[in-house]
Design a protein around this motif. Structure first.
Motif, PDB file in Angstrom:
ATOM      1  N   LYS A  16       6.507  -1.632  11.422  1.00 12.92           N
ATOM      2  CA  LYS A  16       7.352  -1.212  12.413  1.00 12.92           C
ATOM      3  C   LYS A  16       6.787  -0.568  13.555  1.00 12.92           C
ATOM      4  O   LYS A  16       7.249  -0.322  14.699  1.00 12.92           O
ATOM      5  CB  LYS A  16       8.074  -0.037  11.634  1.00 12.92           C
ATOM      6  CG  LYS A  16       8.546  -0.438  10.234  1.00 12.92           C
ATOM      7  CD  LYS A  16       8.928   0.825   9.238  1.00 12.92           C
ATOM      8  CE  LYS A  16       7.861   1.533   8.613  1.00 12.92           C
ATOM      9  NZ  LYS A  16       7.004   0.667   7.623  1.00 12.92           N
ATOM     10  N   HIS A  41       1.425   3.593  10.893  1.00  9.84           N
ATOM     11  CA  HIS A  41       1.960   2.626  11.834  1.00  9.84           C
ATOM     12  C   HIS A  41       1.201   2.334  12.853  1.00  9.84           C
ATOM     13  O   HIS A  41       0.447   3.206  13.921  1.00  9.84           O
ATOM     14  CB  HIS A  41       3.179   3.496  12.510  1.00  9.84           C
ATOM     15  CG  HIS A  41       4.291   3.791  11.678  1.00  9.84           C
ATOM     16  ND1 HIS A  41       5.532   4.134  11.947  1.00  9.84           N
ATOM     17  CD2 HIS A  41       4.408   3.505  10.235  1.00  9.84           C
ATOM     18  CE1 HIS A  41       6.195   4.488  10.834  1.00  9.84           C
ATOM     19  NE2 HIS A  41       5.496   4.016   9.946  1.00  9.84           N
ATOM     20  N   ILE A 126       2.176   6.879  -9.694  1.00 15.03           N
ATOM     21  CA  ILE A 126       2.942   6.288  -8.798  1.00 15.03           C
ATOM     22  C   ILE A 126       1.951   5.500  -7.801  1.00 15.03           C
ATOM     23  O   ILE A 126       2.553   4.587  -7.111  1.00 15.03           O
ATOM     24  CB  ILE A 126       3.853   7.129  -7.856  1.00 15.03           C
ATOM     25  CG1 ILE A 126       4.756   7.917  -8.613  1.00 15.03           C
ATOM     26  CG2 ILE A 126       4.532   6.362  -6.693  1.00 15.03           C
ATOM     27  CD1 ILE A 126       5.844   7.602  -9.230  1.00 15.03           C
ATOM     28  N   GLY A 127       0.733   6.003  -7.488  1.00 16.23           N
ATOM     29  CA  GLY A 127      -0.055   5.376  -6.792  1.00 16.23           C
ATOM     30  C   GLY A 127       0.289   6.089  -5.003  1.00 16.23           C
ATOM     31  O   GLY A 127       0.328   5.216  -4.148  1.00 16.23           O
ATOM     32  N   GLY A 130      -1.268  10.512  -1.579  1.00  8.95           N
ATOM     33  CA  GLY A 130      -1.969  11.718  -1.729  1.00  8.95           C
ATOM     34  C   GLY A 130      -1.735  12.517  -0.662  1.00  8.95           C
ATOM     35  O   GLY A 130      -2.486  13.551  -0.537  1.00  8.95           O
ATOM     36  N   VAL A 238       8.637   5.072  -5.672  1.00 10.04           N
ATOM     37  CA  VAL A 238       9.234   5.217  -4.488  1.00 10.04           C
ATOM     38  C   VAL A 238       8.607   6.332  -3.690  1.00 10.04           C
ATOM     39  O   VAL A 238       7.747   7.069  -4.322  1.00 10.04           O
ATOM     40  CB  VAL A 238      10.844   5.501  -4.579  1.00 10.04           C
ATOM     41  CG1 VAL A 238      11.436   4.226  -5.092  1.00 10.04           C
ATOM     42  CG2 VAL A 238      11.052   6.762  -5.438  1.00 10.04           C
ATOM     43  N   THR A 239       8.946   6.508  -2.420  1.00 18.47           N
ATOM     44  CA  THR A 239       8.498   7.699  -1.863  1.00 18.47           C
ATOM     45  C   THR A 239       9.603   8.849  -2.093  1.00 18.47           C
ATOM     46  O   THR A 239      10.531   8.462  -2.916  1.00 18.47           O
ATOM     47  CB  THR A 239       8.125   7.658  -0.367  1.00 18.47           C
ATOM     48  OG1 THR A 239       7.546   8.815   0.106  1.00 18.47           O
ATOM     49  CG2 THR A 239       9.385   7.124   0.600  1.00 18.47           C
ATOM     50  N   VAL A 273       1.950  -1.539  -1.561  1.00 21.76           N
ATOM     51  CA  VAL A 273       0.753  -0.886  -1.925  1.00 21.76           C
ATOM     52  C   VAL A 273       1.117   0.423  -3.013  1.00 21.76           C
ATOM     53  O   VAL A 273       2.331   0.960  -2.755  1.00 21.76           O
ATOM     54  CB  VAL A 273       0.008  -0.508  -0.824  1.00 21.76           C
ATOM     55  CG1 VAL A 273       0.984   0.643   0.090  1.00 21.76           C
ATOM     56  CG2 VAL A 273      -1.227   0.280  -0.962  1.00 21.76           C
ATOM     57  N   ALA A 275       1.673   1.579  -7.121  1.00 25.39           N
ATOM     58  CA  ALA A 275       2.185   1.023  -8.497  1.00 25.39           C
ATOM     59  C   ALA A 275       3.874   0.524  -8.198  1.00 25.39           C
ATOM     60  O   ALA A 275       4.395   1.047  -7.336  1.00 25.39           O
ATOM     61  CB  ALA A 275       2.131   1.979  -9.352  1.00 25.39           C
ATOM     62  N   ARG A 303      -6.342   1.260   1.053  1.00 30.04           N
ATOM     63  CA  ARG A 303      -6.314   0.518  -0.087  1.00 30.04           C
ATOM     64  C   ARG A 303      -5.719  -1.027   0.023  1.00 30.04           C
ATOM     65  O   ARG A 303      -5.006  -1.096   0.856  1.00 30.04           O
ATOM     66  CB  ARG A 303      -4.976   1.254  -1.300  1.00 30.04           C
ATOM     67  CG  ARG A 303      -5.396   2.436  -1.675  1.00 30.04           C
ATOM     68  CD  ARG A 303      -4.495   3.095  -2.411  1.00 30.04           C
ATOM     69  NE  ARG A 303      -3.248   3.485  -1.884  1.00 30.04           N
ATOM     70  CZ  ARG A 303      -2.194   3.776  -2.390  1.00 30.04           C
ATOM     71  NH1 ARG A 303      -1.905   4.126  -3.682  1.00 30.04           N
ATOM     72  NH2 ARG A 303      -1.080   4.405  -1.302  1.00 30.04           N
TER      73      ARG A 303
END
Ligand code: GDP
Ligand code: IMO
Ligand code: MG
Length: 427
Positions: A16, A41, A126-127, A130, A238-239, A273, A275, A303
């Motif tokens: 993006k 980005h 969720i991975g 952080g 998800v976020t 990226v 889980a 990651r």
């Protein structure tokens, strides 16, 4: 002039930043409307790399107004650091950055809670990045968050922060057994950040509505992607925001009528990226080849990204949800050298063939990909600048993606730099 939006059509990191940078010369205003410093980005100009976490990716174009809308969660430390980094590289944001007063702040306790929660063995990891994103949006929904307007008003900041630190410390110490945070330290830091940011904080909804009324070209820059959307993605993996075009109106303070032309960005394959279900994931050397060839390592956390073939039902779902007008297909160059390239055309779920993306997460977790292979190409396509000059197999692969997703391509990207790009000629 209508607005344009650039939205991730997969699981984030589709390119993006590159797409926004490419077309931002046509913009008057570039707007982030959701997410926060979880985004990374990347823009590469003449070999020089810029990574944007909070600032819109239009920053490299002089004279454009950059907006962080009310739907963004703003970590003031990251914002000040990013502005400082750009200024030290000779790119001044003076007079061309505004932050919504209604945007919620990510404060040190949000990061601490994000990391503690992810570390909890009992919970679902969720991975996350952080970066405190989930806890900051949770406070917003819980109506105890601190907005940019509070940050820049010392009296309001003190009162709201005191209540929050007190509350969070109970959770941090009693639930997680971690050491409490110090109010004075957090307050002093936030007050200083508020003083430095004060002149940027505005009613950005009013700024954007005026810009649209005056016919300015407003670009909306999505972060993350449709499959990470809190309502429409692979919940709970998800976020915490509406990371698709459905989030634009609410997160920018404009009418849904104003969203304008929508570009969905997809890689010519898929990555994820963190889980969560990812039906097209390749666990073999082909996945490794995509990761190495595409440098698939997170721009925010470093990651390794999980890699797989292009997932048609997922992309069709994203296109239907957002009603994309066109696709920007990136990283076609990474597929060079594969004997065959794959498309996931459907899934097998509980013994049935399903060609529509199932939105209930356990179904996606059980989905086995049905893959159709197409002839690959060996030529390096990074210097190709027109669709007609691509190897026939590469052209067919792009056409196959567009036909199956039901959306034409507008932009084809064959390398990370600005120059490695093709635009569809108007027909
Ligand atoms: P975003 O989060 O959607 O902006 O994407 P990221 O910047 O996190 O990840 C995309 C990565 O791919 C970045 O490193 C880009 O420089 C790179 N990239 C973008 N387009 C292309 C392309 O067409 N080919 C290659 N090889 N790399 C690309
Ligand atoms: P851009 O804008 C890819 C993923 C995280 C995790 C989940 C939740 O660069 O495309 P969060 O920190 O948001 O609570 O993490 O979402 N994630 C992303 N994956 N690209 C991103 O942003 C991401 N932002 C968050 O890995 O799985
Ligand atoms: Mg990214």
């Amino acid at each position: 002039m209508p607005a344009t939006s650039v939205i991730g059509a997969q699981w984030g990191d589709e390119g993006k930043g590159k797409v926004i940078d490419l077309i931002a010369d046509r913009a008057d205003v570039v707007v982030r409307f959701q997410g926060g410093a979880n985004a990374g980005h990347t823009v590469i100009v003449e070999g020089v790399k810029f990574v944007f976490h909070l600032l819109p990716s239009g920053v490299l174009h002089p004279g454009k107004l950059n907006v962080l809308g009310n739907g963004v969660v703003v970590d003031p430390a990251v914002l000040l650091d990013e502005v400082g980094q750009f200024e030290s590289r000779g790119i001044s944001l003076e007079g061309r950055l505004v932050v919504s007063g209604a945007a919620h702040c990510v404060l040190p306790y949000h990061r601490v809670l994000d990391q503690l929660r992810e570390g909890e063995k009992a919970g679902v990891a969720i991975g996350t990045t952080g970066r405190g994103i989930g806890p900051a949006y949770a406070d917003k929904a819980n109506r105890c968050g601190i907005r940019a307007w509070d940050l820049v008003d010392e009296g309001r900041l003190r009162a709201r922060l005191a209540a929050n630190v007190d509350d969070k410390n109970k959770v941090i110490t009693r639930l997680y057994g971690a050491p409490p945070l110090d109010f004075d330290e957090i307050f002093d830091l936030a007050r200083d950040q508020g003083r430095r940011l004060r002149s940027l904080v505005k009613d950005t909804g009013a700024v954007l509505r005026r810009a649209l009324r005056e016919g300015q070209h407003v670009f909306f820059e999505g972060a993350q992607g449709v499959m990470l959307d809190i309502d429409h993605g692979t919940y709970p993996f998800v976020t915490s925001s509406n990371a698709d075009s459905l989030g634009i109106a609410a997160g920018a303070g404009i009418s849904p009528r104003e969203i304008g032309h929508q570009i969905g960005v997809t890689k010519a394959y898929c990555t994820r990226v963190g889980a969560g279900p990812f039906p097209s994931e390749l666990h073999d050397e082909r996945g490794e080849q995509l990761r190495e060839g595409g440098s698939e390592f997170g721009a925010t956390t470093g990651r390794p990204r999980r890699c797989g073939w292009f997932d048609v039902p997922a992309a069709r779902y994203a296109a239907a949800l957002c009603a994309f007008d066109g696709l920007a297909i990136t990283k076609l160059d990474v597929l060079s050298g594969f004997d065959e390239v794959g498309l996931v055309t459907a899934y097998e779920i509980d013994g049935r063939t399903v060609d529509e993306y199932p939105v209930d997460t356990p179904l996606i977790e059980r989905a086995r990909p049905i893959v159709k292979m197409f002839p690959g190409w060996s030529e390096d396509v990074r210097s190709v600048r027109s669709f007609a000059d691509l190897p026939p197999a590469a052209r067919s692969f792009v056409e196959e993606i567009c036909a199956r997703v039901g959306v034409p391509w507008e932009i084809l990207s064959v390398g990370p730099g600005r120059e490695s790009t093709m635009f569809r000629e108007p027909s």
